[in-house]
Design a protein around this motif. Sequence first.
Motif, PDB file in Angstrom:
ATOM      1  N   ALA A  14     -44.479 -31.485  13.947  1.00 26.17           N
ATOM      2  CA  ALA A  14     -45.141 -32.292  12.930  1.00 26.17           C
ATOM      3  C   ALA A  14     -45.396 -31.448  11.681  1.00 26.17           C
ATOM      4  CB  ALA A  14     -46.453 -32.848  13.470  1.00 26.17           C
ATOM      5  N   GLY A  15     -45.105 -32.047  10.530  1.00 28.42           N
ATOM      6  CA  GLY A  15     -45.262 -31.352   9.266  1.00 28.42           C
ATOM      7  C   GLY A  15     -43.982 -30.712   8.752  1.00 28.42           C
ATOM      8  N   ASP A  16     -42.998 -30.575   9.619  1.00 26.69           N
ATOM      9  CA  ASP A  16     -41.718 -29.979   9.227  1.00 26.69           C
ATOM     10  C   ASP A  16     -40.871 -30.971   8.441  1.00 26.69           C
ATOM     11  OD1 ASP A  16     -41.097 -27.867  12.171  1.00 26.69           O
ATOM     12  OD2 ASP A  16     -42.404 -27.619  10.413  1.00 26.69           O
ATOM     13  N   SER A  17     -39.721 -30.467   7.995  1.00 21.94           N
ATOM     14  CA  SER A  17     -38.760 -31.288   7.256  1.00 21.94           C
ATOM     15  C   SER A  17     -37.403 -31.275   7.942  1.00 21.94           C
ATOM     16  CB  SER A  17     -38.596 -30.753   5.828  1.00 21.94           C
ATOM     17  OG  SER A  17     -39.812 -30.820   5.115  1.00 21.94           O
ATOM     18  N   LEU A  18     -36.638 -32.335   7.710  1.00 23.36           N
ATOM     19  CA  LEU A  18     -35.255 -32.432   8.165  1.00 23.36           C
ATOM     20  C   LEU A  18     -34.470 -33.176   7.110  1.00 23.36           C
ATOM     21  CD1 LEU A  18     -35.096 -33.561  11.932  1.00 23.36           C
ATOM     22  CD2 LEU A  18     -34.167 -31.453  10.950  1.00 23.36           C
ATOM     23  N   ARG A  19     -33.188 -32.865   7.013  1.00 23.39           N
ATOM     24  CA  ARG A  19     -32.320 -33.654   6.148  1.00 23.39           C
ATOM     25  C   ARG A  19     -31.180 -34.223   6.987  1.00 23.39           C
ATOM     26  NH1 ARG A  19     -28.637 -31.980   0.910  1.00 23.39           N
ATOM     27  NH2 ARG A  19     -27.345 -31.041   2.558  1.00 23.39           N
ATOM     28  N   LEU A  20     -31.102 -35.524   7.001  1.00 26.56           N
ATOM     29  CA  LEU A  20     -30.000 -36.203   7.672  1.00 26.56           C
ATOM     30  C   LEU A  20     -28.876 -36.445   6.682  1.00 26.56           C
ATOM     31  CD1 LEU A  20     -31.938 -38.905   9.744  1.00 26.56           C
ATOM     32  CD2 LEU A  20     -31.420 -36.523  10.332  1.00 26.56           C
ATOM     33  N   SER A  21     -27.650 -36.351   7.187  1.00 27.09           N
ATOM     34  CA  SER A  21     -26.471 -36.615   6.365  1.00 27.09           C
ATOM     35  C   SER A  21     -25.668 -37.747   6.986  1.00 27.09           C
ATOM     36  CB  SER A  21     -25.584 -35.369   6.275  1.00 27.09           C
ATOM     37  OG  SER A  21     -26.271 -34.299   5.680  1.00 27.09           O
ATOM     38  N   CYS A  22     -25.034 -38.516   6.135  1.00 26.18           N
ATOM     39  CA  CYS A  22     -24.157 -39.590   6.583  1.00 26.18           C
ATOM     40  C   CYS A  22     -22.875 -39.484   5.776  1.00 26.18           C
ATOM     41  CB  CYS A  22     -24.816 -40.940   6.373  1.00 26.18           C
ATOM     42  SG  CYS A  22     -23.763 -42.335   6.797  1.00 26.18           S
ATOM     43  N   ALA A  23     -21.833 -39.023   6.443  1.00 26.26           N
ATOM     44  CA  ALA A  23     -20.545 -38.849   5.784  1.00 26.26           C
ATOM     45  C   ALA A  23     -19.690 -40.090   5.983  1.00 26.26           C
ATOM     46  CB  ALA A  23     -19.833 -37.628   6.339  1.00 26.26           C
ATOM     47  N   ALA A  24     -19.135 -40.586   4.896  1.00 25.98           N
ATOM     48  CA  ALA A  24     -18.296 -41.776   4.948  1.00 25.98           C
ATOM     49  C   ALA A  24     -16.824 -41.390   4.800  1.00 25.98           C
ATOM     50  CB  ALA A  24     -18.677 -42.738   3.836  1.00 25.98           C
ATOM     51  N   SER A  25     -15.984 -42.139   5.488  1.00 29.41           N
ATOM     52  CA  SER A  25     -14.540 -41.971   5.341  1.00 29.41           C
ATOM     53  C   SER A  25     -13.895 -43.344   5.343  1.00 29.41           C
ATOM     54  CB  SER A  25     -13.970 -41.116   6.472  1.00 29.41           C
ATOM     55  OG  SER A  25     -14.203 -41.733   7.724  1.00 29.41           O
ATOM     56  N   GLY A  26     -12.721 -43.411   4.782  1.00 23.71           N
ATOM     57  CA  GLY A  26     -11.981 -44.664   4.755  1.00 23.71           C
ATOM     58  C   GLY A  26     -12.152 -45.425   3.454  1.00 23.71           C
ATOM     59  N   ARG A  27     -13.317 -45.309   2.857  1.00 20.98           N
ATOM     60  CA  ARG A  27     -13.580 -45.988   1.595  1.00 20.98           C
ATOM     61  C   ARG A  27     -14.765 -45.290   0.941  1.00 20.98           C
ATOM     62  NH1 ARG A  27     -13.848 -52.567   0.701  1.00 20.98           N
ATOM     63  NH2 ARG A  27     -13.707 -52.484  -1.558  1.00 20.98           N
ATOM     64  N   SER A  28     -14.851 -45.408  -0.371  1.00 18.98           N
ATOM     65  CA  SER A  28     -15.937 -44.754  -1.078  1.00 18.98           C
ATOM     66  C   SER A  28     -17.276 -45.403  -0.767  1.00 18.98           C
ATOM     67  CB  SER A  28     -15.681 -44.822  -2.585  1.00 18.98           C
ATOM     68  OG  SER A  28     -16.809 -44.346  -3.295  1.00 18.98           O
ATOM     69  N   PHE A  29     -18.287 -44.553  -0.564  1.00 19.96           N
ATOM     70  CA  PHE A  29     -19.640 -45.042  -0.322  1.00 19.96           C
ATOM     71  C   PHE A  29     -20.160 -45.825  -1.512  1.00 19.96           C
ATOM     72  CE2 PHE A  29     -22.716 -45.410   2.697  1.00 19.96           C
ATOM     73  CZ  PHE A  29     -22.912 -44.320   3.541  1.00 19.96           C
ATOM     74  N   SER A  30     -19.632 -45.542  -2.698  1.00 25.26           N
ATOM     75  CA  SER A  30     -20.106 -46.210  -3.907  1.00 25.26           C
ATOM     76  C   SER A  30     -19.723 -47.688  -3.938  1.00 25.26           C
ATOM     77  CB  SER A  30     -19.562 -45.501  -5.149  1.00 25.26           C
ATOM     78  OG  SER A  30     -18.153 -45.527  -5.152  1.00 25.26           O
ATOM     79  N   LEU A  81     -30.773 -38.369   3.820  1.00 25.37           N
ATOM     80  CA  LEU A  81     -32.167 -38.783   3.970  1.00 25.37           C
ATOM     81  C   LEU A  81     -32.983 -37.511   4.169  1.00 25.37           C
ATOM     82  CD1 LEU A  81     -34.093 -41.236   4.127  1.00 25.37           C
ATOM     83  CD2 LEU A  81     -33.949 -41.014   6.627  1.00 25.37           C
ATOM     84  N   GLN A  82     -33.690 -37.125   3.113  1.00 25.28           N
ATOM     85  CA  GLN A  82     -34.583 -35.976   3.195  1.00 25.28           C
ATOM     86  C   GLN A  82     -35.918 -36.446   3.739  1.00 25.28           C
ATOM     87  OE1 GLN A  82     -34.050 -32.616   2.409  1.00 25.28           O
ATOM     88  NE2 GLN A  82     -36.088 -32.335   3.300  1.00 25.28           N
ATOM     89  N   MET A  83     -36.331 -35.863   4.848  1.00 22.15           N
ATOM     90  CA  MET A  83     -37.569 -36.282   5.504  1.00 22.15           C
ATOM     91  C   MET A  83     -38.546 -35.112   5.498  1.00 22.15           C
ATOM     92  SD  MET A  83     -35.965 -38.412   8.716  1.00 22.15           S
ATOM     93  CE  MET A  83     -35.328 -36.954   9.522  1.00 22.15           C
ATOM     94  N   ASN A  84     -39.654 -35.288   4.800  1.00 20.86           N
ATOM     95  CA  ASN A  84     -40.688 -34.264   4.714  1.00 20.86           C
ATOM     96  C   ASN A  84     -41.960 -34.729   5.411  1.00 20.86           C
ATOM     97  OD1 ASN A  84     -38.950 -32.719   3.079  1.00 20.86           O
ATOM     98  ND2 ASN A  84     -39.737 -33.679   1.210  1.00 20.86           N
ATOM     99  N   SER A  85     -42.819 -33.788   5.703  1.00 17.08           N
ATOM    100  CA  SER A  85     -44.117 -34.090   6.342  1.00 17.08           C
ATOM    101  C   SER A  85     -43.937 -35.001   7.543  1.00 17.08           C
ATOM    102  CB  SER A  85     -45.053 -34.735   5.318  1.00 17.08           C
ATOM    103  OG  SER A  85     -45.251 -33.894   4.204  1.00 17.08           O
ATOM    104  N   LEU A  86     -43.024 -34.639   8.404  1.00 22.05           N
ATOM    105  CA  LEU A  86     -42.693 -35.490   9.536  1.00 22.05           C
ATOM    106  C   LEU A  86     -43.876 -35.655  10.475  1.00 22.05           C
ATOM    107  CD1 LEU A  86     -39.081 -34.258  10.108  1.00 22.05           C
ATOM    108  CD2 LEU A  86     -39.741 -36.645   9.800  1.00 22.05           C
ATOM    109  N   LYS A  87     -43.966 -36.844  11.043  1.00 22.43           N
ATOM    110  CA  LYS A  87     -45.018 -37.201  11.979  1.00 22.43           C
ATOM    111  C   LYS A  87     -44.398 -37.573  13.323  1.00 22.43           C
ATOM    112  CE  LYS A  87     -47.595 -39.335   8.159  1.00 22.43           C
ATOM    113  NZ  LYS A  87     -48.235 -40.583   7.670  1.00 22.43           N
ATOM    114  N   SER A  88     -45.200 -37.537  14.369  1.00 26.11           N
ATOM    115  CA  SER A  88     -44.684 -37.884  15.690  1.00 26.11           C
ATOM    116  C   SER A  88     -44.144 -39.310  15.715  1.00 26.11           C
ATOM    117  CB  SER A  88     -45.766 -37.706  16.754  1.00 26.11           C
ATOM    118  OG  SER A  88     -46.905 -38.487  16.435  1.00 26.11           O
ATOM    119  N   GLU A  89     -44.748 -40.182  14.909  1.00 24.96           N
ATOM    120  CA  GLU A  89     -44.289 -41.583  14.888  1.00 24.96           C
ATOM    121  C   GLU A  89     -42.953 -41.754  14.173  1.00 24.96           C
ATOM    122  OE1 GLU A  89     -47.326 -40.451  13.961  1.00 24.96           O
ATOM    123  OE2 GLU A  89     -48.100 -41.584  12.238  1.00 24.96           O
TER     124      GLU A  89
END
Length: 122
Positions: A14-30, A81-89
């Motif tokens: 709890a209180g730590d940070s994580l960054r999730l990444s989602c890489a797309a292929s096949g077509r542009s995310f835009s 998705l940058q996640m800061n101040s993470l909580k157990s929930e």
Amino acid sequence: QVQLVESGGGLVQAGDSLRLSCAASGRSFSSYHAGWFRQVPGKERELVAVLSRTGSSTYYADSVKGRFTISGDNAKNTVYLQMNSLKSEDTAVYYCAATVSNVLNPAHFDYWGQGTQVTVSS
């Protein structure tokens, strides 16, 4: 059609940070609005954040506002998705998804990644 692969989940305190990444292929995310959802066993999938296809608009669930940030890198065809101040929930499986619809409902997202587990210990 677009394929999505998430990464970056893990076990943190709890209180730590994580960054999730989602890489797309096949077509542009835009070409799509990008969303992050999360789900815990026995509960419905919850919308966490959305980034519009132009990158000009974002949406956050009240439970993560001020702590999470969604962003995109067109050159890498990746959404984060940058996640800061993470909580157990915040513990859940996090999914990346894409849609051309303007309706922010899981049923309207057409493409999904396989999910990545985030566990926050208190």
